[in-house]
Design a protein around this motif. Structure first.
Motif, PDB file in Angstrom:
ATOM      1  N   MET A 158       0.845  -1.194   0.000  1.00  9.13           N
ATOM      2  CA  MET A 158       0.000   0.000   0.000  1.00  9.13           C
ATOM      3  C   MET A 158       0.881   1.245   0.000  1.00  9.13           C
ATOM      4  SD  MET A 158      -2.893   1.179   2.803  1.00  9.13           S
ATOM      5  CE  MET A 158      -3.860  -0.307   2.578  1.00  9.13           C
ATOM      6  N   GLY A 216      -8.503   0.957  -3.500  1.00  7.98           N
ATOM      7  CA  GLY A 216      -8.199   0.108  -2.356  1.00  7.98           C
ATOM      8  C   GLY A 216      -9.393  -0.086  -1.442  1.00  7.98           C
ATOM      9  N   TYR A 217     -10.158   0.983  -1.264  1.00  5.09           N
ATOM     10  CA  TYR A 217     -11.375   0.933  -0.453  1.00  5.09           C
ATOM     11  C   TYR A 217     -12.362  -0.060  -1.050  1.00  5.09           C
ATOM     12  CZ  TYR A 217     -15.583   2.954   1.847  1.00  5.09           C
ATOM     13  OH  TYR A 217     -16.737   3.155   2.557  1.00  5.09           O
ATOM     14  N   ALA A 255      -9.931   5.512   3.886  1.00  5.83           N
ATOM     15  CA  ALA A 255      -9.615   5.794   2.488  1.00  5.83           C
ATOM     16  C   ALA A 255      -9.761   7.281   2.190  1.00  5.83           C
ATOM     17  CB  ALA A 255     -10.532   4.992   1.569  1.00  5.83           C
ATOM     18  N   SER A 272     -14.157   6.563   5.005  1.00  4.36           N
ATOM     19  CA  SER A 272     -13.547   7.272   3.879  1.00  4.36           C
ATOM     20  C   SER A 272     -13.714   8.776   4.030  1.00  4.36           C
ATOM     21  CB  SER A 272     -14.174   6.818   2.554  1.00  4.36           C
ATOM     22  OG  SER A 272     -15.534   7.219   2.475  1.00  4.36           O
ATOM     23  N   ASP A 283     -11.309  -3.725  -0.714  1.00  2.00           N
ATOM     24  CA  ASP A 283     -11.605  -4.260   0.619  1.00  2.00           C
ATOM     25  C   ASP A 283     -13.076  -4.635   0.757  1.00  2.00           C
ATOM     26  OD1 ASP A 283      -8.977  -3.902   1.331  1.00  2.00           O
ATOM     27  OD2 ASP A 283      -9.331  -2.064   2.485  1.00  2.00           O
ATOM     28  N   TYR A 336      -1.372   6.304   1.226  1.00  2.00           N
ATOM     29  CA  TYR A 336      -2.757   6.353   1.697  1.00  2.00           C
ATOM     30  C   TYR A 336      -3.580   5.329   0.929  1.00  2.00           C
ATOM     31  CZ  TYR A 336      -3.510   9.072  -2.580  1.00  2.00           C
ATOM     32  OH  TYR A 336      -3.565   9.481  -3.896  1.00  2.00           O
ATOM     33  N   LYS A 337      -4.723   4.944   1.507  1.00  2.00           N
ATOM     34  CA  LYS A 337      -5.639   4.053   0.813  1.00  2.00           C
ATOM     35  C   LYS A 337      -6.522   4.887  -0.110  1.00  2.00           C
ATOM     36  CE  LYS A 337      -8.006   0.922   3.169  1.00  2.00           C
ATOM     37  NZ  LYS A 337      -9.103   0.317   3.987  1.00  2.00           N
ATOM     38  N   ASP A 338      -6.541   4.563  -1.394  1.00  2.00           N
ATOM     39  CA  ASP A 338      -7.357   5.312  -2.338  1.00  2.00           C
ATOM     40  C   ASP A 338      -8.694   4.622  -2.553  1.00  2.00           C
ATOM     41  OD1 ASP A 338      -6.724   3.129  -3.927  1.00  2.00           O
ATOM     42  OD2 ASP A 338      -5.472   4.266  -5.325  1.00  2.00           O
ATOM     43  N   LYS A 368      -4.213   4.930   7.693  1.00  2.00           N
ATOM     44  CA  LYS A 368      -4.348   4.166   6.450  1.00  2.00           C
ATOM     45  C   LYS A 368      -5.609   3.314   6.390  1.00  2.00           C
ATOM     46  CE  LYS A 368       0.401   4.032   4.811  1.00  2.00           C
ATOM     47  NZ  LYS A 368       1.508   3.171   4.340  1.00  2.00           N
ATOM     48  N   HIS A 369      -6.285   3.112   7.516  1.00  2.00           N
ATOM     49  CA  HIS A 369      -7.527   2.354   7.433  1.00  2.00           C
ATOM     50  C   HIS A 369      -8.680   3.208   6.909  1.00  2.00           C
ATOM     51  CE1 HIS A 369      -8.167   4.262  11.418  1.00  2.00           C
ATOM     52  NE2 HIS A 369      -9.449   4.144  11.135  1.00  2.00           N
ATOM     53  N   GLU A 403     -10.748   9.206  -0.923  1.00  2.00           N
ATOM     54  CA  GLU A 403     -11.298   8.898  -2.244  1.00  2.00           C
ATOM     55  C   GLU A 403     -10.906   9.929  -3.291  1.00  2.00           C
ATOM     56  OE1 GLU A 403     -15.244   7.436  -2.711  1.00  2.00           O
ATOM     57  OE2 GLU A 403     -15.518   7.201  -0.545  1.00  2.00           O
TER      58      GLU A 403
END
Length: 297
Positions: free
Chosen positions: A1, A9-10, A261, A212, A13, A4-6, A258-259, A263
């Motif tokens: 990763m 990625g969201y 997202a 998010s 999951d 950041y989680k985009d 990081k958990h 967007e």
């Protein structure tokens, strides 16, 4: 990763092994800040048509809009599943719980629709609506996106938002307790806010049980109350240069765990509507610039 989680990625999951695409739906909702329930005129920066796809205005019922959207995206992507995105105005407002359920279930009945994203305000979520969403969420994912904009009540009053930060905290808590994924929309560069105030909003947001965040820079659009107030000198805003906003987004990424997202970072209004800031780049181009900056750190 990465840093950041985009959005990808969201969605990976939430929908493992499935590619999903949002299709915006206009279900003819209104807004309590427009129809006189709490105010008129709406938020001072708002022009809802600036971010709603054209097929949402040209088509009829929900099924037709979704089928039009599917045809549009099928030209780009094969084997795609879809989320019905109730985007325009406040999509829990002004209708009974039974009518809301019928609207959402109409969308879910369309082939290929595997979940809902419902955009609304934090002050238009009575508990019976949350309970109805909880029931729908047992069978398919329901995501609620709340327009929060800022955590500072003084700014919310300035922009004629019509709710407080406490409304946001309450709504997020009740949705989370019901097992529903929650996203927040935040605007950077609102009148009267300096950088520390903006980052404080981010810090307050990530303390909430959210999944998010969506950010965008304040855009001044033609025909809005904000444009009139700026022209008359009643309000003043400091518009970001592109480099300044990228630097702010780097600081935002450092704050967001990081958990949660992220967007998006920017919104891009149609050029014919936009007064400022005129950066002349698309969303993905901004994201590439930001990601390059993050890699350089």
């Amino acid at each position: 990763m990465g840093k950041y989680k985009d959005f990808a990625g969201y969605m990976a999951d939430k929908f493992p092994g499935i590619k999903v695409q949002k299709i915006s739906v206009n279900a003819d909702f209104s807004c309590p800040n427009r129809d006189g329930t709490i105010g008129t005129g709406g938020c001072i920066y708002c022009d809802n048509t600036s971010f709603t796809p054209g097929y949402c205005f040209n088509s009829g019922d929900i099924r037709t809009q979704l089928e039009d959207g599917k045809r549009f995206f099928s030209k780009k992507y094969a084997d795609m599943q879809y989320l019905a995105y109730f985007q325009s105005f406040s999509n829990t407002f002004g209708k009974s719980v039974s009518d809301l359920r019928k609207i959402y279930e109409e969308a879910l009945a369309v082939q290929g629709i595997v979940g809902l994203i419902i955009g609304t305000r934090p002050d238009t979520l009575p508990q019976e609506v949350v309970e109805m969403m909880r029931e729908l969420n047992l069978n398919c994912p329901v995501i609620v996106e709340l327009g929060a904009e800022t955590s500072h009540d003084s700014t919310l009053q300035t922009i004629n938002r019509g709710h407080t930060w406490n409304h946001v905290v309450d709504a997020v808590g009740r949705l989370s307790d019901a097992g529903i994924s929650v996203g927040l929309h935040l605007i950077m560069g609102l009148p009267g806010e300096n950088e520390e105030m903006q980052l404080e909003t981010v810090r307050r947001a990530v303390e909430l049980p959210i999944d998010s965040l969506k950010f965008h820079q304040l855009q001044v659009l033609k025909g809005t109350t904000l444009a009139s107030k700026l022209e008359s000198g009643e309000l003043d805003v400091r518009q970001f240069t592109l480099d300044e906003y990228i630097r702010l987004c780097v600081k935002i990424v450092r704050i967001v765990p990081k958990h949660i997202a992220i967007e998006r970072f920017v919104a891009v209004a149609p050029p014919e509507k936009l007064i400022s800031p005129k950066w002349g780049i698309k969303n993905y181009e901004f994201t590439n610039l930001l990601n390059n900056k993050l890699r350089d750190e």
